[in-house]
Design a protein around this motif. Structure first.
Motif, PDB file in Angstrom:
ATOM      1  N   THR A 301     -14.705   8.118   1.164  1.00  0.00           N
ATOM      2  CA  THR A 301     -15.891   8.327   0.346  1.00  0.00           C
ATOM      3  C   THR A 301     -15.509   8.529  -1.120  1.00  0.00           C
ATOM      4  O   THR A 301     -14.346   8.782  -1.456  1.00  0.00           O
ATOM      5  CB  THR A 301     -16.663   9.556   0.829  1.00  0.00           C
ATOM      6  OG1 THR A 301     -15.844  10.723   0.646  1.00  0.00           O
ATOM      7  CG2 THR A 301     -17.013   9.423   2.308  1.00  0.00           C
ATOM      8  N   SER A 302     -16.501   8.440  -1.993  1.00  0.00           N
ATOM      9  CA  SER A 302     -16.249   8.662  -3.432  1.00  0.00           C
ATOM     10  C   SER A 302     -15.785  10.082  -3.686  1.00  0.00           C
ATOM     11  O   SER A 302     -14.969  10.334  -4.586  1.00  0.00           O
ATOM     12  CB  SER A 302     -17.514   8.355  -4.246  1.00  0.00           C
ATOM     13  OG  SER A 302     -18.607   9.135  -3.793  1.00  0.00           O
ATOM     14  N   GLU A 303     -16.290  11.046  -2.881  1.00  0.00           N
ATOM     15  CA  GLU A 303     -15.860  12.435  -3.047  1.00  0.00           C
ATOM     16  C   GLU A 303     -14.381  12.592  -2.705  1.00  0.00           C
ATOM     17  O   GLU A 303     -13.618  13.266  -3.420  1.00  0.00           O
ATOM     18  CB  GLU A 303     -16.706  13.360  -2.152  1.00  0.00           C
ATOM     19  CG  GLU A 303     -18.157  13.489  -2.549  1.00  0.00           C
ATOM     20  CD  GLU A 303     -19.001  12.301  -2.115  1.00  0.00           C
ATOM     21  OE1 GLU A 303     -20.141  12.181  -2.591  1.00  0.00           O
ATOM     22  OE2 GLU A 303     -18.509  11.493  -1.298  1.00  0.00           O
ATOM     23  N   ILE A 304     -13.953  11.946  -1.611  1.00  0.00           N
ATOM     24  CA  ILE A 304     -12.533  12.001  -1.234  1.00  0.00           C
ATOM     25  C   ILE A 304     -11.685  11.295  -2.282  1.00  0.00           C
ATOM     26  O   ILE A 304     -10.598  11.777  -2.636  1.00  0.00           O
ATOM     27  CB  ILE A 304     -12.329  11.357   0.152  1.00  0.00           C
ATOM     28  CG1 ILE A 304     -12.960  12.231   1.236  1.00  0.00           C
ATOM     29  CG2 ILE A 304     -10.847  11.141   0.441  1.00  0.00           C
ATOM     30  CD1 ILE A 304     -12.895  11.644   2.627  1.00  0.00           C
ATOM     31  N   ALA A 305     -12.163  10.176  -2.789  1.00  0.00           N
ATOM     32  CA  ALA A 305     -11.418   9.439  -3.809  1.00  0.00           C
ATOM     33  C   ALA A 305     -11.179  10.299  -5.038  1.00  0.00           C
ATOM     34  O   ALA A 305     -10.065  10.341  -5.583  1.00  0.00           O
ATOM     35  CB  ALA A 305     -12.168   8.160  -4.187  1.00  0.00           C
ATOM     36  N   LYS A 307     -11.207  13.608  -5.187  1.00  0.00           N
ATOM     37  CA  LYS A 307     -10.379  14.761  -4.832  1.00  0.00           C
ATOM     38  C   LYS A 307      -8.907  14.394  -4.755  1.00  0.00           C
ATOM     39  O   LYS A 307      -8.032  15.168  -5.161  1.00  0.00           O
ATOM     40  CB  LYS A 307     -10.857  15.333  -3.498  1.00  0.00           C
ATOM     41  CG  LYS A 307     -10.104  16.590  -3.061  1.00  0.00           C
ATOM     42  CD  LYS A 307     -10.689  17.139  -1.771  1.00  0.00           C
ATOM     43  CE  LYS A 307      -9.940  18.393  -1.326  1.00  0.00           C
ATOM     44  NZ  LYS A 307     -10.500  18.938  -0.054  1.00  0.00           N
ATOM     45  N   LEU A 308      -8.607  13.182  -4.222  1.00  0.00           N
ATOM     46  CA  LEU A 308      -7.221  12.771  -4.048  1.00  0.00           C
ATOM     47  C   LEU A 308      -6.659  12.000  -5.243  1.00  0.00           C
ATOM     48  O   LEU A 308      -5.505  11.589  -5.227  1.00  0.00           O
ATOM     49  CB  LEU A 308      -7.092  11.901  -2.787  1.00  0.00           C
ATOM     50  CG  LEU A 308      -7.448  12.588  -1.458  1.00  0.00           C
ATOM     51  CD1 LEU A 308      -7.257  11.615  -0.293  1.00  0.00           C
ATOM     52  CD2 LEU A 308      -6.604  13.833  -1.244  1.00  0.00           C
ATOM     53  N   GLY A 309      -7.486  11.807  -6.275  1.00  0.00           N
ATOM     54  CA  GLY A 309      -7.005  11.117  -7.471  1.00  0.00           C
ATOM     55  C   GLY A 309      -7.072   9.612  -7.398  1.00  0.00           C
ATOM     56  O   GLY A 309      -6.399   8.913  -8.156  1.00  0.00           O
ATOM     57  N   PHE A 310      -7.890   9.086  -6.469  1.00  0.00           N
ATOM     58  CA  PHE A 310      -8.026   7.632  -6.319  1.00  0.00           C
ATOM     59  C   PHE A 310      -9.285   7.110  -7.010  1.00  0.00           C
ATOM     60  O   PHE A 310      -9.895   6.156  -6.547  1.00  0.00           O
ATOM     61  CB  PHE A 310      -8.085   7.249  -4.836  1.00  0.00           C
ATOM     62  CG  PHE A 310      -6.778   7.330  -4.114  1.00  0.00           C
ATOM     63  CD1 PHE A 310      -5.803   6.361  -4.308  1.00  0.00           C
ATOM     64  CD2 PHE A 310      -6.522   8.359  -3.234  1.00  0.00           C
ATOM     65  CE1 PHE A 310      -4.595   6.417  -3.627  1.00  0.00           C
ATOM     66  CE2 PHE A 310      -5.315   8.428  -2.545  1.00  0.00           C
ATOM     67  CZ  PHE A 310      -4.349   7.457  -2.745  1.00  0.00           C
ATOM     68  N   ASP A 311      -9.691   7.712  -8.118  1.00  0.00           N
ATOM     69  CA  ASP A 311     -10.918   7.292  -8.789  1.00  0.00           C
ATOM     70  C   ASP A 311     -10.810   5.861  -9.316  1.00  0.00           C
ATOM     71  O   ASP A 311     -11.823   5.215  -9.586  1.00  0.00           O
ATOM     72  CB  ASP A 311     -11.261   8.248  -9.930  1.00  0.00           C
ATOM     73  CG  ASP A 311     -10.082   8.510 -10.846  1.00  0.00           C
ATOM     74  OD1 ASP A 311      -9.005   8.842 -10.347  1.00  0.00           O
ATOM     75  OD2 ASP A 311     -10.247   8.351 -12.072  1.00  0.00           O
ATOM     76  N   TRP A 312      -9.594   5.330  -9.438  1.00  0.00           N
ATOM     77  CA  TRP A 312      -9.379   3.958  -9.906  1.00  0.00           C
ATOM     78  C   TRP A 312      -9.538   2.939  -8.789  1.00  0.00           C
ATOM     79  O   TRP A 312      -9.535   1.724  -9.016  1.00  0.00           O
ATOM     80  CB  TRP A 312      -7.965   3.814 -10.489  1.00  0.00           C
ATOM     81  CG  TRP A 312      -6.876   4.305  -9.583  1.00  0.00           C
ATOM     82  CD1 TRP A 312      -6.407   5.580  -9.491  1.00  0.00           C
ATOM     83  CD2 TRP A 312      -6.133   3.541  -8.622  1.00  0.00           C
ATOM     84  NE1 TRP A 312      -5.417   5.664  -8.550  1.00  0.00           N
ATOM     85  CE2 TRP A 312      -5.211   4.434  -7.999  1.00  0.00           C
ATOM     86  CE3 TRP A 312      -6.134   2.210  -8.237  1.00  0.00           C
ATOM     87  CZ2 TRP A 312      -4.329   4.018  -7.019  1.00  0.00           C
ATOM     88  CZ3 TRP A 312      -5.255   1.799  -7.247  1.00  0.00           C
ATOM     89  CH2 TRP A 312      -4.362   2.695  -6.655  1.00  0.00           C
ATOM     90  N   LEU A 313      -9.699   3.418  -7.547  1.00  0.00           N
ATOM     91  CA  LEU A 313      -9.732   2.533  -6.387  1.00  0.00           C
ATOM     92  C   LEU A 313     -11.163   2.402  -5.879  1.00  0.00           C
ATOM     93  O   LEU A 313     -11.872   3.394  -5.706  1.00  0.00           O
ATOM     94  CB  LEU A 313      -8.848   3.119  -5.285  1.00  0.00           C
ATOM     95  CG  LEU A 313      -8.531   2.246  -4.074  1.00  0.00           C
ATOM     96  CD1 LEU A 313      -7.789   0.989  -4.490  1.00  0.00           C
ATOM     97  CD2 LEU A 313      -7.716   3.041  -3.056  1.00  0.00           C
ATOM     98  N   SER A 314     -11.600   1.171  -5.661  1.00  0.00           N
ATOM     99  CA  SER A 314     -12.952   0.944  -5.149  1.00  0.00           C
ATOM    100  C   SER A 314     -12.872   0.481  -3.699  1.00  0.00           C
ATOM    101  O   SER A 314     -12.485  -0.639  -3.404  1.00  0.00           O
ATOM    102  CB  SER A 314     -13.677  -0.123  -5.986  1.00  0.00           C
ATOM    103  OG  SER A 314     -12.961  -1.338  -5.982  1.00  0.00           O
ATOM    104  N   PRO A 335      -0.262   9.997   6.342  1.00  0.00           N
ATOM    105  CA  PRO A 335      -1.605  10.499   6.044  1.00  0.00           C
ATOM    106  C   PRO A 335      -1.799  10.635   4.533  1.00  0.00           C
ATOM    107  O   PRO A 335      -0.875  11.008   3.809  1.00  0.00           O
ATOM    108  CB  PRO A 335      -1.630  11.865   6.733  1.00  0.00           C
ATOM    109  CG  PRO A 335      -0.623  11.751   7.829  1.00  0.00           C
ATOM    110  CD  PRO A 335       0.464  10.874   7.283  1.00  0.00           C
ATOM    111  N   GLY A 336      -2.996  10.322   4.078  1.00  0.00           N
ATOM    112  CA  GLY A 336      -3.289  10.382   2.652  1.00  0.00           C
ATOM    113  C   GLY A 336      -3.232   9.029   1.978  1.00  0.00           C
ATOM    114  O   GLY A 336      -3.735   8.860   0.859  1.00  0.00           O
TER     115      GLY A 336
END
Length: 388
Positions: A301-305, A307-314, A335-336
């Motif tokens: 989800t966008s929230e997990i993205a 939180k884990l620093g994957f905001d650059w990944l769609s 995992p992760g």
């Protein structure tokens, strides 16, 4: 770092600028063929046409081993495109033209001759060294940035996709022959994998062209409509289908619930069938991922993205657990990590992953595209597994 490189190829940080490369429009609706290595490292792709117009492009599918990818732009109008020629009748010494953006110089044209055919070269790739076979060799100047661009004959027909050069030599460039490109495009335009639409026909292309039904899947929309094996498909919605590529490409326009008129020749008589397309049946992804790869997965989800620093990944699927000794565990998946592709196709959801895994048989190779974060930053890579 060595651990990741052993399984995922060359260590590389996320790039900010879009890499330069070339491509060729093969359809007025905006489908573009290029090299896979041009698209694989970019999170966003912009296409600039010769008239100066620019469009954002989406990768439809890709084949890392063939080094080919299909992108699509939404131009809102028909685009000029190149016709696919053939590489069967090429002659050594005939004039060829390479087009592209060498070193960032847009719309460059170089000419030369076809130096040789059926060349084999080995170059570094994501999985180690990649062996390219059956390539065309030309002395038309091909430089970095020409990758993915067209090699055409004097009639302007596509005869190859520029893909490689010999850095230590001059006047030696290579292109993937258009006949091999055409074969790859049939797979890359697989409407069932891309649009999740179920027709239920397995088709083949006999020598000389055409589309013949090889198999009709049980309880499929095609079977319900009355289509049979050995039917020769002549048209879809009144649009003639000259070959399997045209068949697959046309069906990319369709969605589940749409109607489709299929004109066939059955034992010398023309028959018309009306098919209502359905959504591809989806098996449970949790069971498939564990049984075939040894993975526990969950929605990314966008929230997990964030939180884990994957905001650059769609899009993607999050790995939440890995079974010890499983194919995924042996390949070093942890995992992760985020699964972003399986084989030639992007994975944006659990549903897409389930559909793709369902087709993987025991012993089949599964190339898993991954994104992960570590203390060095954000990365992309691939792991090669065997489904169990």
């Amino acid at each position: 770092r060595e651990y990741f490189e052993n399984y995922f190829g060359t260590y590389e940080k996320e790039k900010i600028a879009t890499p330069l490369g070339s491509g060729v429009i093969i359809d007025p609706e905006g489908y573009i063929v290029t090299n896979e290595h041009v698209t694989s490292v970019a999170s966003k792709l912009m296409v600039s046409l010769s008239d100066g117009s620019q469009y954002e492009a989406q990768v439809i599918s890709s084949d890392p081993e063939m080094d080919l990818a299909v992108m699509k732009v939404e131009a809102g109008k028909p685009l000029p495109y190149v016709h696919l020629g053939t590489s069967r009748d090429l002659m050594i010494g005939e004039t060829v033209v390479a087009l592209g953006n060498p070193l960032g110089f847009e719309n460059s044209v170089t000419t030369g001759v076809l130096s040789a055919v059926n060349r084999t070269i080995t170059v570094p790739g994501k999985y180690g060294e990649i062996k390219y076979e059956g390539l065309l060799q030309t002395d038309a100047l091909i430089n970095p940035g020409n990758s993915g661009g067209p090699l055409v004959n004097i009639e302007g027909e596509l005869i190859g996709i520029n893909t490689a050069i010999v850095a230590t030599a001059q006047g030696i460039g290579f292109a993937i022959p258009v006949d091999k490109v055409r074969e790859a495009l049939v797979k890359l335009f697989n409407f069932q994998e891309i649009n999740k639409v179920w027709l239920g026909l397995q088709v083949k292309e006999p020598p000389g062209g055409g589309v013949v039904v090889e198999e009709v899947e049980e309880k499929s929309p095609a079977q319900k409509a009355g289509l049979q094996a050995e039917d020769v498909v002549m048209a879809l919605d009144d649009r003639r289908t000259a070959d399997v590529l045209e068949f697959e490409k046309y069906l990319l326009k369709k969605n589940a619930g749409d109607g489709l008129t299929v004109l066939v020749n059955r034992k010398g008589k023309e028959k018309t069938f009306r098919v209502t397309l359905e959504k591809v049946p989806i098996p449970p992804v949790e069971k498939l991922a564990m049984e075939k790869l040894g993975l526990e997965v969950q929605a990314f989800t966008s929230e997990i993205a964030q939180k884990l620093g994957f905001d650059w990944l769609s899009g993607g699927v999050l790995v939440s657990g890995v079974e010890a000794g499983s194919p995924a565990g042996e390949a070093g998946i942890e995992p992760g990590m985020v699964i972003i592709s399986l084989g030639d196709y992007k994975v944006s959801s659990l549903e897409e992953m389930a559909r793709l895994l369902d087709r993987a048989k025991g012993g089949n190779r599964v190339d898993v595209g991954l994104a992960w974060m570590d203390r060095w930053g954000a990365h992309r890579g691939y792991a090669r597994l065997r489904a169990r």
